[in-house]
Every structure is written in C-alpha cells, then in structure tokens.
Design a protein around this motif. Structure first.
Motif, PDB file in Angstrom:
ATOM      1  N   ILE A  54       0.850  -1.191   0.000  1.00  0.00           N
ATOM      2  CA  ILE A  54       0.000   0.000   0.000  1.00  0.00           C
ATOM      3  C   ILE A  54       0.886   1.241   0.000  1.00  0.00           C
ATOM      4  O   ILE A  54       2.106   1.140   0.086  1.00  0.00           O
ATOM      5  CB  ILE A  54      -0.954   0.026   1.214  1.00  0.00           C
ATOM      6  CG1 ILE A  54      -0.161   0.026   2.532  1.00  0.00           C
ATOM      7  CG2 ILE A  54      -1.920  -1.136   1.169  1.00  0.00           C
ATOM      8  CD1 ILE A  54      -1.019   0.195   3.759  1.00  0.00           C
ATOM      9  N   GLY A  55       0.275   2.401  -0.092  1.00  0.00           N
ATOM     10  CA  GLY A  55       1.028   3.652  -0.062  1.00  0.00           C
ATOM     11  C   GLY A  55       1.299   4.185  -1.452  1.00  0.00           C
ATOM     12  O   GLY A  55       0.864   3.608  -2.461  1.00  0.00           O
ATOM     13  N   PRO A  56       2.027   5.311  -1.516  1.00  0.00           N
ATOM     14  CA  PRO A  56       2.300   5.918  -2.824  1.00  0.00           C
ATOM     15  C   PRO A  56       3.257   5.063  -3.655  1.00  0.00           C
ATOM     16  O   PRO A  56       4.026   4.265  -3.125  1.00  0.00           O
ATOM     17  CB  PRO A  56       2.929   7.266  -2.462  1.00  0.00           C
ATOM     18  CG  PRO A  56       3.410   7.137  -1.073  1.00  0.00           C
ATOM     19  CD  PRO A  56       2.568   6.097  -0.414  1.00  0.00           C
ATOM     20  N   LYS A  57       3.199   5.250  -4.978  1.00  0.00           N
ATOM     21  CA  LYS A  57       4.119   4.544  -5.883  1.00  0.00           C
ATOM     22  C   LYS A  57       5.545   4.974  -5.571  1.00  0.00           C
ATOM     23  O   LYS A  57       5.787   6.114  -5.189  1.00  0.00           O
ATOM     24  CB  LYS A  57       3.795   4.882  -7.331  1.00  0.00           C
ATOM     25  CG  LYS A  57       2.437   4.426  -7.778  1.00  0.00           C
ATOM     26  CD  LYS A  57       2.188   4.878  -9.202  1.00  0.00           C
ATOM     27  CE  LYS A  57       0.767   4.585  -9.608  1.00  0.00           C
ATOM     28  NZ  LYS A  57       0.467   5.127 -10.942  1.00  0.00           N
ATOM     29  N   TYR A  58       6.480   4.052  -5.761  1.00  0.00           N
ATOM     30  CA  TYR A  58       7.881   4.369  -5.483  1.00  0.00           C
ATOM     31  C   TYR A  58       8.781   3.775  -6.552  1.00  0.00           C
ATOM     32  O   TYR A  58       8.365   2.948  -7.355  1.00  0.00           O
ATOM     33  CB  TYR A  58       8.288   3.871  -4.092  1.00  0.00           C
ATOM     34  CG  TYR A  58       8.225   2.366  -3.912  1.00  0.00           C
ATOM     35  CD1 TYR A  58       9.333   1.568  -4.134  1.00  0.00           C
ATOM     36  CD2 TYR A  58       7.057   1.751  -3.501  1.00  0.00           C
ATOM     37  CE1 TYR A  58       9.282   0.207  -3.957  1.00  0.00           C
ATOM     38  CE2 TYR A  58       6.980   0.383  -3.319  1.00  0.00           C
ATOM     39  CZ  TYR A  58       8.105  -0.376  -3.543  1.00  0.00           C
ATOM     40  OH  TYR A  58       8.047  -1.737  -3.377  1.00  0.00           O
ATOM     41  N   PHE A  59      10.014   4.237  -6.550  1.00  0.00           N
ATOM     42  CA  PHE A  59      11.027   3.772  -7.494  1.00  0.00           C
ATOM     43  C   PHE A  59      12.174   3.170  -6.704  1.00  0.00           C
ATOM     44  O   PHE A  59      12.560   3.700  -5.668  1.00  0.00           O
ATOM     45  CB  PHE A  59      11.560   4.940  -8.336  1.00  0.00           C
ATOM     46  CG  PHE A  59      10.490   5.611  -9.154  1.00  0.00           C
ATOM     47  CD1 PHE A  59      10.238   5.191 -10.447  1.00  0.00           C
ATOM     48  CD2 PHE A  59       9.751   6.650  -8.625  1.00  0.00           C
ATOM     49  CE1 PHE A  59       9.248   5.803 -11.205  1.00  0.00           C
ATOM     50  CE2 PHE A  59       8.765   7.270  -9.373  1.00  0.00           C
ATOM     51  CZ  PHE A  59       8.514   6.840 -10.658  1.00  0.00           C
ATOM     52  N   LEU A  60      12.726   2.079  -7.200  1.00  0.00           N
ATOM     53  CA  LEU A  60      13.861   1.426  -6.562  1.00  0.00           C
ATOM     54  C   LEU A  60      15.069   1.602  -7.470  1.00  0.00           C
ATOM     55  O   LEU A  60      15.090   1.109  -8.600  1.00  0.00           O
ATOM     56  CB  LEU A  60      13.550  -0.060  -6.358  1.00  0.00           C
ATOM     57  CG  LEU A  60      14.480  -0.852  -5.476  1.00  0.00           C
ATOM     58  CD1 LEU A  60      14.527  -0.271  -4.074  1.00  0.00           C
ATOM     59  CD2 LEU A  60      14.024  -2.302  -5.414  1.00  0.00           C
ATOM     60  N   VAL A  61      16.060   2.359  -6.989  1.00  0.00           N
ATOM     61  CA  VAL A  61      17.257   2.651  -7.772  1.00  0.00           C
ATOM     62  C   VAL A  61      18.484   2.241  -6.955  1.00  0.00           C
ATOM     63  O   VAL A  61      18.727   2.798  -5.882  1.00  0.00           O
ATOM     64  CB  VAL A  61      17.343   4.157  -8.129  1.00  0.00           C
ATOM     65  CG1 VAL A  61      18.596   4.446  -8.925  1.00  0.00           C
ATOM     66  CG2 VAL A  61      16.108   4.610  -8.881  1.00  0.00           C
ATOM     67  N   ASN A  62      19.212   1.262  -7.452  1.00  0.00           N
ATOM     68  CA  ASN A  62      20.418   0.767  -6.776  1.00  0.00           C
ATOM     69  C   ASN A  62      20.177   0.457  -5.308  1.00  0.00           C
ATOM     70  O   ASN A  62      20.978   0.761  -4.437  1.00  0.00           O
ATOM     71  CB  ASN A  62      21.567   1.765  -6.907  1.00  0.00           C
ATOM     72  CG  ASN A  62      22.033   1.918  -8.325  1.00  0.00           C
ATOM     73  OD1 ASN A  62      21.975   0.974  -9.116  1.00  0.00           O
ATOM     74  ND2 ASN A  62      22.485   3.104  -8.684  1.00  0.00           N
ATOM     75  N   GLY A  63      19.042  -0.132  -5.006  1.00  0.00           N
ATOM     76  CA  GLY A  63      18.721  -0.542  -3.645  1.00  0.00           C
ATOM     77  C   GLY A  63      18.128   0.554  -2.771  1.00  0.00           C
ATOM     78  O   GLY A  63      17.781   0.296  -1.627  1.00  0.00           O
ATOM     79  N   SER A  64      18.001   1.769  -3.277  1.00  0.00           N
ATOM     80  CA  SER A  64      17.412   2.872  -2.517  1.00  0.00           C
ATOM     81  C   SER A  64      16.008   3.158  -3.051  1.00  0.00           C
ATOM     82  O   SER A  64      15.766   3.094  -4.252  1.00  0.00           O
ATOM     83  CB  SER A  64      18.259   4.139  -2.635  1.00  0.00           C
ATOM     84  OG  SER A  64      19.522   3.946  -2.046  1.00  0.00           O
TER      85      SER A  64
END
Length: 87
Positions: A54-64
């Motif tokens: 749940i929650g806002p969409k997110y991006f995963l970049v180099n583990g962050s």
C-alpha cells in the motif's frame, strides 16, 4: 491460516510541507528523507506500507527507494477530510 495485517493509518499530525513560490519543489524524495517533506510521517511507516503493498508509488534505484514528489502530493491529497471548527 495467516493473520491479516491491519492497515496502518496516516499519522494524524502528518502534513505536507508547503513550499513558497520562490522555492523549488524536489522531483524525487528519498524514502529515508520523507520526514523532511511530510512532517509526522516516519520512513519506517513507509517501509511498512511498501511491505504491505500500500502507499504511494515508489522507485527502486540501486537498492534505494525514492518517491516522486508529485506522487506524494497525489496520494495524500486525493481524499481530504473537511472538518468544522467549533470554537
């Protein structure tokens, strides 16, 4: 049978920081810095929300994990609750 997790609500004292007309809004916010943009919202709360899907969409970049600022505004601004002040 696995227990169903309770959805963690938005903290009642959380609010998005208002940027002035001369200030530049960030394009992305690192998950660990979310408390600089939304007062009262812990990075751990977002981590719990991500694990629950749940929650806002997110991006995963180099583990962050990063959130687009526009996604944060949309997610937290789409269901406002109007209250009547009775002073």
């Amino acid at each position: 049978m696995p227990h169903k997790r309770q959805v963690e609500p938005m903290p009642p004292d959380a609010k998005i920081i208002k940027f002035g007309s001369e200030e530049i809004k960030p394009l992305f916010v690192k998950a660990t810095d979310i408390d600089r943009v939304i007062m009262g919202l812990s990075p751990k709360t977002l981590a719990n929300w991500r694990s629950q899907g749940i929650g806002p969409k997110y991006f995963l970049v180099n583990g962050s994990v990063y959130y687009a600022f526009s996604e944060i505004e949309t997610y937290f601004g789409e269901n406002p609750v109007e209250t009547i002040n009775e002073y």
